[in-house]
Design an enzyme around this catalytic site. Sequence first.
Site, mmCIF file in Angstrom:
data_model
loop_
_atom_site.group_PDB
_atom_site.id
_atom_site.type_symbol
_atom_site.label_atom_id
_atom_site.label_comp_id
_atom_site.label_asym_id
_atom_site.label_seq_id
_atom_site.Cartn_x
_atom_site.Cartn_y
_atom_site.Cartn_z
ATOM 1 N N TRP A 144 -14.413 9.129 -17.787
ATOM 2 C CA TRP A 144 -15.449 10.125 -17.531
ATOM 3 C C TRP A 144 -16.693 9.578 -16.855
ATOM 4 O O TRP A 144 -17.526 10.335 -16.388
ATOM 5 C CB TRP A 144 -15.891 10.767 -18.864
ATOM 6 N N ASN A 145 -16.871 8.246 -16.808
ATOM 7 C CA ASN A 145 -18.178 7.732 -16.387
ATOM 8 C C ASN A 145 -18.421 7.855 -14.880
ATOM 9 O O ASN A 145 -19.560 7.993 -14.445
ATOM 10 C CB ASN A 145 -18.371 6.285 -16.849
ATOM 11 N N LYS A 168 -4.406 12.220 -14.093
ATOM 12 C CA LYS A 168 -4.960 12.765 -15.321
ATOM 13 C C LYS A 168 -6.424 12.311 -15.398
ATOM 14 O O LYS A 168 -6.730 11.189 -15.801
ATOM 15 C CB LYS A 168 -4.179 12.259 -16.526
ATOM 16 N N GLU A 171 -10.965 14.618 -19.586
ATOM 17 C CA GLU A 171 -11.212 16.009 -19.964
ATOM 18 C C GLU A 171 -12.697 16.285 -20.177
ATOM 19 O O GLU A 171 -13.137 17.428 -20.121
ATOM 20 C CB GLU A 171 -10.420 16.387 -21.218
ATOM 21 N N GLY A 221 -9.763 2.251 -17.889
ATOM 22 C CA GLY A 221 -10.028 2.646 -19.267
ATOM 23 C C GLY A 221 -10.391 1.440 -20.121
ATOM 24 O O GLY A 221 -10.762 0.378 -19.622
ATOM 25 N N SER A 222 -10.237 1.595 -21.424
ATOM 26 C CA SER A 222 -10.594 0.545 -22.371
ATOM 27 C C SER A 222 -9.444 -0.429 -22.565
ATOM 28 O O SER A 222 -8.286 -0.144 -22.222
ATOM 29 C CB SER A 222 -10.959 1.169 -23.725
ATOM 30 N N GLU A 243 -7.810 -1.514 -14.737
ATOM 31 C CA GLU A 243 -9.190 -1.986 -14.803
ATOM 32 C C GLU A 243 -9.715 -1.590 -16.168
ATOM 33 O O GLU A 243 -9.837 -0.405 -16.476
ATOM 34 C CB GLU A 243 -10.021 -1.368 -13.672
ATOM 35 N N LEU A 244 -9.997 -2.595 -17.004
ATOM 36 C CA LEU A 244 -10.222 -2.337 -18.423
ATOM 37 C C LEU A 244 -11.641 -2.654 -18.892
ATOM 38 O O LEU A 244 -11.868 -2.936 -20.055
ATOM 39 C CB LEU A 244 -9.206 -3.143 -19.245
ATOM 40 N N CYS A 277 -18.840 0.127 -15.793
ATOM 41 C CA CYS A 277 -18.021 -1.016 -16.208
ATOM 42 C C CYS A 277 -18.511 -2.327 -15.622
ATOM 43 O O CYS A 277 -18.281 -3.392 -16.205
ATOM 44 C CB CYS A 277 -16.554 -0.781 -15.858
ATOM 45 N N GLU A 375 -18.614 -4.636 -25.056
ATOM 46 C CA GLU A 375 -19.224 -3.887 -23.961
ATOM 47 C C GLU A 375 -20.058 -2.740 -24.522
ATOM 48 O O GLU A 375 -19.526 -1.842 -25.176
ATOM 49 C CB GLU A 375 -18.134 -3.341 -23.046
ATOM 50 N N GLU A 452 -8.364 -2.732 -7.319
ATOM 51 C CA GLU A 452 -8.622 -1.510 -6.587
ATOM 52 C C GLU A 452 -9.540 -1.874 -5.419
ATOM 53 O O GLU A 452 -10.109 -2.958 -5.374
ATOM 54 C CB GLU A 452 -9.253 -0.450 -7.490
#
Length: 475
Positions: A144-145, A168, A171, A221-222, A243-244, A277, A375, A452
């Site tokens: 979401w960020n 996806k 949400e 994500g995490s 990318e975590l 991130c 983090e 990426e």
Amino acid sequence: MLIDGTWTASSTLRTQDVINPADGAVVSTIPVASVEDLDRALAAASRGAAVWKATTPWERSAVLRRTARILAERHEDIARVLTTEQGKTLAEARLEVGAAIDQFDWYADEAKRIYGRSVGSAQADLRLLVVREPVGAVAAFTPWNFPALLPARKLAPALAAGCSIILKPAEEAPSAALELARALTDAGLPDGVLGVVLGDPAQISAHLLSSPVIKKLSLTGSVQVGRHLMKAAADNITNVSMELGGHAPVLVFADADPIAAARMCAIGKFRNAGQVCVAPTRFYVHDSIAEAFIAEFIAVAAALRVGPGLDEGSQVGPLTSERRLVAVEELVADAVAHGATVAVGGARIPELPGSFYSPTVLLDVPDDAAIMQTEPFGPVAPISTFSSFGEAIERANSTPYGLAGYLFTNDLTTATRASEELEVGMVGVNSFSVSLAQVPFSGVNLSGIGAENGTEALDSYLHSKTIALGIGPRA
């Protein structure tokens, strides 16, 4: 949702609210995908992969270029809905949408530059060719960020490579990703090449990754989610790139300008309320300039105007949810319990109704405080001091993360040595500009797998095929 070229509700008509973090108001509702919906998306992606693979690189390039132009025309509207759902300031949202447009523009060029090669053979009647082909249908998950940029980072290279993709988005803030999809369909992307599904992340990821249709997983994500999805991807030996997140150290050496560095660091730290991130998150300042650096950093932090992202003059928006607010409070409380001092901030802002936390500076933070190992993803800046180059590098490399790292120095030797010794995928020297479409965005250790951005991202959506071509003798 977008399934097989059609905008559709859930087959069960289930919905979920999207909340404005600035005031807690419901701004929209989104469909919750059912298993039936996901199966339709998978079937469409399978057909779309064949169609898009057969489309020439120049045609794929043209669709991406038109997408960039359409998004540029809709730039302001997308930025406003992004701010409403995610919370960041409108100025930051505009920059993010611009960066998303850059992705489509960049990969419109790169789609034409997917090169194979001819390899010399030891046999006179054999020709050896290596060609690059799309891996197939991709499942992509974004947080979401950065609800416009992060989907664009996956959509643009995957489509440039000739893959179909099921996205996806988060949400919590889905509309920007839906607008990217709308621009792609308006630009002429064939039905089935792109699907966008919404709803329960666990159900969607489990169902998509259990399907043999999906040939690649791309996740932002995490670490926890990354581990879970990597295990799910293992059953079908599905290729992954992830990318975590990170916990970026900032090293401010003795020869740096402490005032200029402090200003840059404070602005970089509190961008998107710290929910970045690659945000600078651990500040190590040389003893000899620490006093001047800290004073300026505190002054900048204290002067920042916190408020709803759509308000004129807001410089820091809300955290994206009450959950993030509680997590930040716990990290600050733990740091104080370990002996840190709150120099400014350190609390919610009660006069604002949403998820607002004041820009916070923590001093004398010991390395065993949770915020130095976890983090923070919030507007909190822990500052410590160091006395030697070796100490700075050792402490910077003391976490299991390795996404970005930063340093401030005017000495070429220091810049070179520190850049080489930081265990990260990206280094900013006197700069925080490490996230650009044309260079790889990647991490090491727990911060991820693969890259990426840049040509490296395109490579991750391609595989190499060897063709050994036997030919007859000369006539």
